[in-house]
Design an enzyme around this catalytic site. Structure first.
Site, mmCIF file in Angstrom:
data_model
loop_
_atom_site.group_PDB
_atom_site.id
_atom_site.type_symbol
_atom_site.label_atom_id
_atom_site.label_comp_id
_atom_site.label_asym_id
_atom_site.label_seq_id
_atom_site.Cartn_x
_atom_site.Cartn_y
_atom_site.Cartn_z
ATOM 1 N N ASP A 187 0.615 -1.061 0.094
ATOM 2 C CA ASP A 187 -0.459 -0.287 -0.348
ATOM 3 C C ASP A 187 0.715 1.041 -0.107
ATOM 4 O O ASP A 187 1.543 1.579 1.276
ATOM 5 C CB ASP A 187 -0.770 0.014 1.058
ATOM 6 C CG ASP A 187 -2.096 1.290 1.094
ATOM 7 O OD1 ASP A 187 -1.886 2.354 0.599
ATOM 8 O OD2 ASP A 187 -2.892 0.803 1.960
ATOM 9 N N HIS A 188 0.875 1.863 -0.851
ATOM 10 C CA HIS A 188 2.379 2.811 -1.742
ATOM 11 C C HIS A 188 1.197 3.889 -0.477
ATOM 12 O O HIS A 188 2.321 5.236 0.128
ATOM 13 C CB HIS A 188 1.837 3.123 -2.870
ATOM 14 C CG HIS A 188 3.618 3.838 -2.650
ATOM 15 N ND1 HIS A 188 4.368 4.352 -2.251
ATOM 16 C CD2 HIS A 188 3.411 3.717 -4.476
ATOM 17 C CE1 HIS A 188 5.013 5.011 -2.952
ATOM 18 N NE2 HIS A 188 4.937 4.820 -4.394
#
Lengths: 395, 463
Positions: free
Chosen positions: B433-434
Site C-alpha cells: 500500500d503506497h
C-alpha cells in the site's frame, strides 16, 4: 392413477438414490400397505381391517372430514402467524392430517399421548386449548398445558425421547393393573435414534401397553427416509419382537383401523405394537426450512394427488354426502377455530420476570424463596415497584 | 388508524431479509393473510401474509432491499377497532404452493437459488445498515435474462410448445416418465404429450430426445434452454464467500494504491537447507515446505522493515503500526478463497511456525476455520507457486499494508559463480500500500526476503 404401493416414493427424487436398494429388494418380506380409501376416494374392502371400522357411520366420516379440515386450517393459520412475527417458529403438519386424526380419534380419554412437536392435530383431538397450543411457539412458556388435564404430554422437541417416556408410563399402567394405553408419536428419522430403539427393547421385554405410532413423512428435515433404512420402517419392529402394521397414512380409515388393532392388543395384555403410517410432509420441516432446496417439486405433486382430505371429500361425494351445507359448515368451523386461535395468540400476555420461579417446585422451597426475593429486589432497584422492567419478558 | 408491519424474524435467529417483490400496491385493499410480499431470508424464500385487513398506505422498502428485522416495511390503514375484520379473514394460501415456485404467467421466477441446507446457516451475510442492491426489475425481460441463455427465437418455440399444456399447470405425466425426463435433463414443458388428455408418455420423452440429437433447429434451441445438450452459460448467484471476496477485493483495490515489485531469486541454498531440516530429528514429524522457510524469512524481514506491518486508519487519520505479526496465508478452500492468519507469528520458532501452517491449511481445507482466525491479520502471503505460477500482482487483504506472492520453484539455467548452471529459482511478487510504504521500504523488505532465501546464512547479519 399410479398409487405408490411401496410408499417409498419420497426417496425417488433423491440424487444418488440408486446406490440404495429398493425396500424389499433385499430379500426381506415387504408388508403390504393397508388401504381402505384410495386416493381417488374409492372405498376398497379389506377382509381384516374392515371389521375394525364397521361402526364408522356416514356421520362419523363427515366428522373426520371436519376434523382434518380444521387442523389443516389451524396449521395454515399458525404458519401465517409465524410469518407475521406472532410466533417464533411453527412445525407444519400439512399432509399428515389423516395420520393424526385417524389415530387421535381412536383413543380413549384415559389413554396417554407422548408426541413429537408436529402432532398438533392429535393435541386438537385431545381437546387442547388453542391458545395453549401456541404458547411454546410464541416463546411465552416452556410448556403449553397441564399434561394431566388432557392426558397428553407437552410436545417433545428432542427427537424420539418421548418414546421412552411412553414406555415408562406404559410400565406404570401395568403396575396399576389398568387397561389404558400409552401412545407415542414419532417420525421416520426418529427410528434411527437410540432412544427409540431402547424404548422398543423395553416395551418388548416388559410387554408394555404402548403403541409406537411412526408417521413416515419421508423426510427427516432434508434427509430422505431411504438413506436411513434399507427396509421398510415397519419391518424394523420385527427385530425387537414387536408386531407391526403398515398403513396408508393418508387414509384416515386405515389409520383408524390400525390404531384400534394396536390399542385392542395393548388393552388385552398383548403388549406393544408398531404402526408405520406412510404419509408425506407436504410443507417445510419448520417455518425456518425451505424444502425446495432439497426435494423435487414433482415429488410434492405426486403426493398432492394422494392428499388425505381430498380423498375423504371424494368418498363423501361418491356417497352423496358432500353437500354445500356440509362444506359451509366445515369451512365456517375451520374459520372460527382459526379466528379464535389468532385472537388467543395475539392477545397472549407476555410472561413476567417473576414467572421463572413458578414451575420449579410444587411445594414451597426456602432456597428458591430466597432467590425469588433477591430477584424481586434486584428488579425493584430499577425503580419499578411492580417488578416489571420495561421490555423484559417482551419478545 | 395506521398500523405498521415490521419485518419479523422469519427463520430462527435471522437478522435481515431481502424483499423480493411486492404483491400489492399502495391503495390496495387487502384481507387478513393475503399474500403481500415475497421475501428471501438466508434460509428460504417465503411469502408474507398480511397481518391486517385494511388498505395499503405505504410500502417502506423497494424490492431488492435488504431489510433488518424489526424495521417497518408496510403501513396499513385499518378500521379503528384494530382487530381483523371477520369478513376479511381469508384462509391463507400458505404451504401447498412452495414459495419458490410461483404459478406460471404470474410474477417472473426469481433467479435460481443455490441449495443451502437448513442448519448450515446463512449464505448471504451482511450487517449494519440496510444496503440497497441495484437490481433490474423488468418483469417482462427478467425471465429471458435469467433463465434463457438463447436468443429470442427460442422463447417463441417455448411458448408454442407450451400452448398444448393447460396454462398454470405443470405438464401431466407419470412419476417414472418424470424421472426419465429428469435423468436426461428434459424439461417436460417442452414435450408434447400424445397420451390420453395430453399425458406425456415414455415414448414422447424418447422421441423428444431423438429429435434433439437429430439437430432440428427449433428443438435444439428449446433443448438448450432445458439443458439437454449442456447450457451455453451458467448463472450462479453472487453470494457467500465469493461475494465476500469480491467486496474485499474491490474495496482493497480502489482504496489502497497498490505497487507491485518482483524479484527472482536463486533459492537452491534454501532448498538444500530444507532437505537438511527434513532429516533433522526436531522436524521429524513436521511438514516443511518452501512456504515454511519463506514465511520465516518474511517475519525476519518485517522486523527490519516494520512499515510493511501496519494499517491505514482512514477514520481516525492514524497509521497503526503493529508490534506483532498475525501472518495471513491465502488458502483455496472448497468454499472459496479465505485468508486465515497465524496469530503472533513473530514469536514462533520455526517448528511452531511449521506446525501452525500445517494446522491452518488442514483447518481451512476442511472448511472449519474459526471466524476469529479470519480477521485481525497484519500481513499476508499467497502461495501461487503450488499452482505452477511464477509471478502475479496480488491484491492486498483489506486493512493490510503488504502481501507477498511466492512463485513456483523451478529448475532453470542461472548464473552461478560466473557460469551458467541449473539452479532452483523462484520469483517473489510483493504488493504494498503506497500510502503506508514507500518504494524504498518495500524494496528493502523484498531484497531482505530474497537475500535470506538466496543464502539462509544471511540471517546472521539481520537478527
Amino acid at each position: 392413477m399410479s398409487t405408490d404401493e411401496t410408499g417409498q416414493g419420497g426417496a425417488q427424487a433423491h440424487e444418488g438414490a440408486g446406490e440404495f436398494q429398493e425396500p424389499g429388494s433385499s430379500g426381506v418380506p415387504v408388508q403390504k400397505l393397508v388401504q381402505l380409501i384410495t386416493p381417488s376416494g374409492e372405498r376398497v374392502s379389506h377382509p381384516e381391517f374392515d371389521l375394525w371400522v364397521q361402526d364408522i357411520t356416514d356421520e362419523h366420516l363427515c366428522s373426520l372430514f371436519e376434523d382434518m379440515t380444521v387442523i389443516r386450517r389451524i396449521d395454515v393459520e399458525a404458519t401465517a402467524l409465524q410469518r407475521q412475527g406472532e410466533l417464533a417458529l411453527w412445525p407444519p403438519l400439512l399432509g399428515q392430517e389423516a395420520a393424526q386424526i385417524g389415530s387421535g380419534r381412536s383413543l380413549r380419554s384415559d389413554d396417554f399421548v407422548f408426541s413429537s412437536y408436529r402432532e398438533n392435530g392429535v393435541a386438537y383431538c385431545r381437546g387442547v386449548d388453542l391458545t395453549d397450543l401456541l404458547r411454546v411457539w410464541r416463546g411465552n412458556a416452556s410448556g403449553g398445558w397441564d399434561p394431566y388435564a388432557i392426558n397428553m404430554a407437552t410436545p417433545q422437541i428432542i427427537i424420539g425421547a418421548q418414546t421412552l417416556h411412553a414406555t415408562g408410563y406404559a410400565m406404570g399402567i401395568q403396575n396399576d393393573g389398568a387397561d389404558s394405553v400409552a401412545v407415542t408419536y414419532f417420525g421416520d428419522g426418529a427410528t434411527s435414534e437410540g432412544d427409540v430403539n431402547e424404548a422398543l427393547v423395553f416395551a418388548a421385554s416388559f410387554q408394555s401397553p404402548v403403541v409406537f405410532f411412526c408417521t413416515n413423512n419421508h423426510w427427516a428435515i432434508s434427509e430422505p427416509v431411504r438413506l436411513q433404512s434399507h427396509i421398510q420402517l415397519a419391518d424394523r419392529a420385527a427385530g425387537f419382537g414387536i408386531p407391526s402394521l403398515r398403513v396408508d397414512g393418508n387414509d384416515v380409515l386405515a389409520v383408524m383401523a390400525a390404531t384400534r388393532v394396536a390399542l385392542d392388543r395393548a388393552r388385552r395384555g398383548g403388549g406393544p405394537t408398531f404402526i408405520e403410517a406412510v404419509s408425506y410432509r407436504m410443507g417445510p420441516h419448520t417455518t425456518a426450512d425451505d424444502p425446495t432446496r432439497y426435494r423435487d417439486a414433482n415429488e410434492l405433486e405426486d403426493w398432492a394427488a394422494k392428499d388425505p382430505i381430498s380423498r375423504v371429500a371424494a368418498l363423501l361425494e361418491r356417497k352423496g354426502l358432500l353437500t354445500g351445507e356440509l362444506q359451509d359448515h366445515v369451512r365456517n368451523k375451520a374459520d372460527a377455530v382459526a379466528r379464535e386461535m389468532r385472537k388467543g395468540c395475539t392477545t397472549m400476555p407476555d410472561p413476567q420476570p417473576m414467572d421463572v420461579f413458578k414451575h420449579v417446585y410444587s411445594a414451597p422451597n426456602s432456597w428458591l424463596d430466597r432467590q425469588q426475593d433477591h430477584y424481586a429486589r434486584y428488579l425493584a432497584s430499577f425503580g419499578d415497584p411492580a417488578g416489571a422492567v420495561p421490555g423484559e419478558g417482551a419478545r | 388508524m395506521i398500523k405498521e408491519f415490521r419485518l419479523p424474524d422469519l427463520g430462527e435467529g435471522l437478522t435481515e431479509s431481502e424483499i423480493l417483490s411486492w404483491k400489492v400496491a399502495v391503495g390496495d385493499t387487502v384481507s387478513l393473510n393475503q399474500v403481500i410480499a415475497e421475501v428471501e431470508t438466508a434460509k428460504a424464500v417465503v411469502e408474507l401474509p398480511s397481518p391486517f385487513a385494511g388498505v395499503i398506505r405505504e410500502l417502506h422498502e423497494q424490492p431488492g432491499t435488504v431489510v433488518e428485522v424489526g424495521k417497518p416495511i408496510v403501513s396499513f390503514e385499518v378500521a379503528d377497532d384494530a382487530g381483523p375484520a371477520p369478513a376479511g379473514h381469508a384462509a391463507p394460501s400458505l404451504g401447498l404452493v412452495p414459495a419458490a415456485r410461483p404459478a406460471a404467467g404470474e410474477e417472473p421466477a426469481a433467479p435460481k437459488r443455490e441449495p443451502n441446507l437448513v442448519g448450515y446457516g446463512a449464505v448471504v451475510e451482511s450487517s449494519g445498515r440496510p444496503a440497497r442492491r441495484p437490481r433490474i426489475f423488468a418483469p417482462v425481460v427478467e425471465p429471458a435474462d435469467t433463465e434463457s441463455p438463447v436468443v429470442e427465437a427460442a422463447d417463441t418455440t417455448v411458448i408454442e410448445a407450451r400452448a398444448g399444456v393447460p396454462s398454470g399447470d405443470r405438464p401431466r405425466s407419470t412419476p417414472p416418465v418424470r424421472k426419465l425426463a429428469r435423468d436426461h435433463g428434459v424439461d417436460l414443458a417442452l414435450v408434447t404429450g400424445t397420451g390420453p388428455a395430453g399425458l406425456i408418455t415414455r415414448e414422447d420423452v424418447q422421441e423428444f430426445l431423438r429429435q434433439g440429437s437429430a439437430g432440428q433447429a427449433a428443438a435444439a434451441a428449446g433443448q438448450a434452454r432445458a439443458g439437454g445438450e449442456g447450457e451455453r452459460e451458467t448463472r450462479t448467484p453472487i453470494k457467500g464467500v465469493r461475494k465476500h471476496t469480491a467486496a474485499a477485493m474491490v474495496s482493497s483495490a480502489f482504496t489502497a494504491p497498490h505497487v507491485t515489485e518482483f524479484l527472482t531469486v536463486d533459492v537452491t541454498p534454501t532448498m538444500e537447507l530444507l532437505a537438511k531440516l527434513r532429516g533433522a530429528r526436531a522436524f521429524a514429524n513436521l511438514k516443511l515446505t518452501p512456504l515454511t522457510l519463506a514465511a520465516k524469512a518474511v517475519l525476519i524481514a518485517l522486523r527490519r522493515n516494520p512499515s510493511l506491518n501496519s494499517r491505514w486508519d482512514e477514520a481516525n487519520q492514524e497509521i497503526v503500526s503493529f508490534n506483532y505479526v498475525n501472518l495471513g496465508i491465502a488458502a483455496a478452500t472448497p468454499r472459496g478463497l479465505t485468508v486465515p492468519n497465524i496469530k503472533d507469528a513473530h514469536s514462533l520458532t520455526l517448528e511452531q511456525l511449521a506446525e501452525a501452517l500445517a494446522l491452518l491449511a488442514d483447518t481451512a481445507r476442511s472448511g472449519k476455520t474459526a471466524p476469529a482466525d479470519l480477521s485481525g491479520g497484519t500481513m499476508s502471503i499467497t502461495n501461487i507457486g503450488v499452482f505452477g505460477i511464477d509471478a502475479g500482482t496480488p491484491i492486498l487483504n483489506p486493512g493490510e499494508a503488504a502481501i507477498l506472492a511466492l512463485g513456483a520453484v523451478r529448475s532453470m539455467p542461472w548464473e552461478y559463480r560466473g557460469e551458467v548452471a541449473l539452479r532452483q529459482v523462484m520469483t517473489l511478487s510483493l504488493s504494498f500500500d503506497h500510502r503506508l510504504v514507500d518504494g524504498e521500504q518495500g524494496s528493502r523488505f523484498l531484497a531482505d526476503v530474497g537475500a535470506i532465501l538466496a543464502e539462509p546464512g544471511m540471517v546472521l547479519t539481520m537478527v
